[in-house]
Design a protein around this motif. Structure first.
Motif, mmCIF file in Angstrom:
data_model
loop_
_atom_site.group_PDB
_atom_site.id
_atom_site.type_symbol
_atom_site.label_atom_id
_atom_site.label_comp_id
_atom_site.label_asym_id
_atom_site.label_seq_id
_atom_site.Cartn_x
_atom_site.Cartn_y
_atom_site.Cartn_z
ATOM 1 N N VAL A 83 29.373 -23.466 -19.765
ATOM 2 C CA VAL A 83 28.071 -23.616 -19.121
ATOM 3 C C VAL A 83 27.280 -22.334 -19.364
ATOM 4 C CG1 VAL A 83 26.839 -23.920 -16.944
ATOM 5 C CG2 VAL A 83 28.989 -25.142 -17.337
ATOM 6 N N VAL A 84 26.093 -22.495 -19.923
ATOM 7 C CA VAL A 84 25.216 -21.345 -20.160
ATOM 8 C C VAL A 84 23.920 -21.577 -19.385
ATOM 9 C CG1 VAL A 84 23.945 -19.988 -21.867
ATOM 10 C CG2 VAL A 84 26.204 -20.935 -22.445
ATOM 11 N N THR A 85 23.576 -20.633 -18.534
ATOM 12 C CA THR A 85 22.334 -20.696 -17.764
ATOM 13 C C THR A 85 21.414 -19.575 -18.208
ATOM 14 O OG1 THR A 85 23.539 -21.554 -15.841
ATOM 15 C CG2 THR A 85 21.335 -20.688 -15.448
ATOM 16 N N THR A 86 20.178 -19.925 -18.533
ATOM 17 C CA THR A 86 19.187 -18.902 -18.853
ATOM 18 C C THR A 86 18.016 -19.003 -17.886
ATOM 19 O OG1 THR A 86 17.983 -20.280 -20.453
ATOM 20 C CG2 THR A 86 19.791 -18.936 -21.306
ATOM 21 N N LEU A 87 17.421 -17.854 -17.599
ATOM 22 C CA LEU A 87 16.247 -17.765 -16.728
ATOM 23 C C LEU A 87 15.123 -17.164 -17.558
ATOM 24 C CD1 LEU A 87 15.169 -18.093 -13.800
ATOM 25 C CD2 LEU A 87 15.882 -15.726 -13.409
ATOM 26 N N VAL A 101 16.465 -15.633 -20.709
ATOM 27 C CA VAL A 101 17.455 -14.557 -20.606
ATOM 28 C C VAL A 101 18.755 -15.129 -20.028
ATOM 29 C CG1 VAL A 101 17.998 -12.320 -19.576
ATOM 30 C CG2 VAL A 101 15.642 -12.843 -20.275
ATOM 31 N N GLU A 102 19.861 -14.917 -20.732
ATOM 32 C CA GLU A 102 21.134 -15.481 -20.289
ATOM 33 C C GLU A 102 21.593 -14.850 -18.977
ATOM 34 O OE1 GLU A 102 25.527 -15.064 -21.974
ATOM 35 O OE2 GLU A 102 24.317 -16.424 -23.238
ATOM 36 N N ARG A 103 21.938 -15.728 -18.017
ATOM 37 C CA ARG A 103 22.409 -15.280 -16.716
ATOM 38 C C ARG A 103 23.837 -15.734 -16.411
ATOM 39 N NH1 ARG A 103 19.039 -11.160 -15.581
ATOM 40 N NH2 ARG A 103 16.849 -11.816 -15.407
ATOM 41 N N SER A 110 30.257 -20.612 -11.438
ATOM 42 C CA SER A 110 31.043 -19.397 -11.574
ATOM 43 C C SER A 110 30.128 -18.183 -11.411
ATOM 44 C CB SER A 110 31.771 -19.387 -12.918
ATOM 45 O OG SER A 110 32.703 -18.324 -12.981
ATOM 46 N N ILE A 111 30.511 -17.088 -11.985
ATOM 47 C CA ILE A 111 29.778 -15.827 -11.828
ATOM 48 C C ILE A 111 28.386 -15.911 -12.460
ATOM 49 C CG2 ILE A 111 29.814 -13.388 -12.519
ATOM 50 C CD1 ILE A 111 32.898 -13.597 -12.390
ATOM 51 N N GLY A 112 27.421 -15.238 -11.840
ATOM 52 C CA GLY A 112 26.096 -15.115 -12.441
ATOM 53 C C GLY A 112 24.975 -15.810 -11.709
ATOM 54 N N VAL A 113 25.240 -16.334 -10.522
ATOM 55 C CA VAL A 113 24.181 -16.981 -9.737
ATOM 56 C C VAL A 113 23.106 -15.947 -9.398
ATOM 57 C CG1 VAL A 113 23.663 -18.063 -7.517
ATOM 58 C CG2 VAL A 113 25.701 -18.745 -8.805
ATOM 59 N N GLY A 114 21.848 -16.359 -9.462
ATOM 60 C CA GLY A 114 20.755 -15.450 -9.155
ATOM 61 C C GLY A 114 19.549 -16.189 -8.638
ATOM 62 N N SER A 115 18.461 -15.463 -8.408
ATOM 63 C CA SER A 115 17.269 -16.059 -7.813
ATOM 64 C C SER A 115 16.258 -16.444 -8.880
ATOM 65 C CB SER A 115 16.639 -15.092 -6.809
ATOM 66 O OG SER A 115 16.288 -13.879 -7.433
ATOM 67 N N ILE A 116 15.398 -17.392 -8.525
ATOM 68 C CA ILE A 116 14.332 -17.891 -9.394
ATOM 69 C C ILE A 116 13.003 -17.479 -8.797
ATOM 70 C CG2 ILE A 116 13.484 -19.923 -10.634
ATOM 71 C CD1 ILE A 116 15.871 -21.499 -9.442
ATOM 72 N N LYS A 117 12.184 -16.785 -9.555
ATOM 73 C CA LYS A 117 10.840 -16.478 -9.098
ATOM 74 C C LYS A 117 9.938 -17.684 -9.304
ATOM 75 C CE LYS A 117 11.064 -11.492 -9.976
ATOM 76 N NZ LYS A 117 10.485 -10.356 -10.736
ATOM 77 N N VAL A 133 14.466 -22.433 -15.468
ATOM 78 C CA VAL A 133 15.919 -22.364 -15.569
ATOM 79 C C VAL A 133 16.388 -23.430 -16.553
ATOM 80 C CG1 VAL A 133 18.109 -22.470 -14.335
ATOM 81 C CG2 VAL A 133 16.075 -21.616 -13.173
ATOM 82 N N ASP A 134 17.184 -23.018 -17.547
ATOM 83 C CA ASP A 134 17.798 -23.941 -18.495
ATOM 84 C C ASP A 134 19.306 -23.909 -18.306
ATOM 85 O OD1 ASP A 134 15.332 -24.512 -19.589
ATOM 86 O OD2 ASP A 134 15.576 -23.199 -21.322
#
Length: 259
Positions: free
Chosen positions: A184-188, A191-193, A229-236, A241-242
């Motif tokens: 699973v790859v999440t980008t904001l 930018v990869e998160r 997993s690791i890397g959860v963060g906030s959305i302005k 978010v992808d």
């Protein structure tokens, strides 16, 4: 390598079908029952993709990855730890995430694999559970983070995660998906998160379906969010978010600017 989607025509009519690189083959009947191709083929750009299923509930897991469990200092659970998100929280590809009008705090993303149930499921064994899995998709399990522990007497998991638009699901349901080899790859905003292996799950999809089916009946179209997993963060506000899983696709949603 079949991927199923739901879509809407410009006239508002909703259909379902299978997705290829550039086209969609329309089907009639029921996605989770008997269905046949209508023979109609449409260009992807002619359609609006919707959430690929309409769940009666979204079952969302917490602490289901060894890496996150270790980071949190929590012991791996002996049974899936989960909350329920309402069907009104579900949106599809490129639909906006909307901030609750009375909430001005932090909103967080969680990129996850989602299991889509294919037939009514109650008290099934681990060995039989895969027969009840229709396929897999992506989910962004959105959270109004500051509401979670707003009341010290009661952690508000369902409230903080259950707002309208807080379950982004899509873009398609992949049927023949090898979750063990995927990430699973999440980008904001590009930018990869998050970038984590699904093989690190504490409870496999079959174990999740089996154990949760012993707690409640799962209906066709219901979704189990496998946890993050690791890397959860906030959305302005205004950020995109992808959530990308090889073999399934990229789920993209933007937190709408406040009006």
């Amino acid at each position: 390598m079949t991927s199923w989607i739901r879509f809407r025509f410009a006239d508002g009519h909703t259909r379902f079908g299978t997705l290829s690189a550039e086209s969609v083959t329309e089907y009639a009947g029921e996605m989770f029952g008997e269905s046949t191709s209508t023979g109609n083929v449409h260009g992807v750009d002619e359609l609006t993709l919707l959430s690929p299923c309409v769940p009666t509930k979204v079952v969302a897991l917490w602490n289901n990855f060894y890496a996150l469990s270790e980071k949190l200092g929590k012991a791996p659970p002996t049974h899936p730890l989960f909350l329920i998100k309402p069907p009104t929280s579900v949106i599809g590809q490129r639909e906006p995430i909307r901030r609750p009008p009375a909430y001005g705090g932090k909103i967080a993303y969680e990129g996850e694999l989602a299991i889509v149930i294919g037939k009514r499921c109650s008290n099934v064994s681990v060995e039989a559970a895969t027969d009840y899995i229709f396929g897999y998709t992506c989910i962004n399990d959105v959270t109004a983070a500051e509401l979670l522990n707003e009341d010290v007497n009661f952690a508000q998991w369902c409230r903080s995660k259950g707002f309208d638009t807080f379950s982004c699901i899509g873009p398609a349901i992949r049927r023949d998906f090898d979750w063990r080899a995927a990430r699973v790859v999440t980008t904001l905003d590009g930018v990869e998160r998050q970038n984590y292996p699904l093989a690190d799950m504490i409870f496999s999809p079959a174990e999740q379906v089996s154990l949760i089916s012993q707690d409640m009946t799962l209906e066709p179209g219901d979704v189990i969010a496998c946890g993050t997993s690791i890397g959860v963060g906030s959305i302005k506000d205004g950020a995109t978010v992808d959530i990308s899983i090889d073999g399934i696709g990229v789920l993209s949603n933007t937190l709408a600017l406040e009006s």
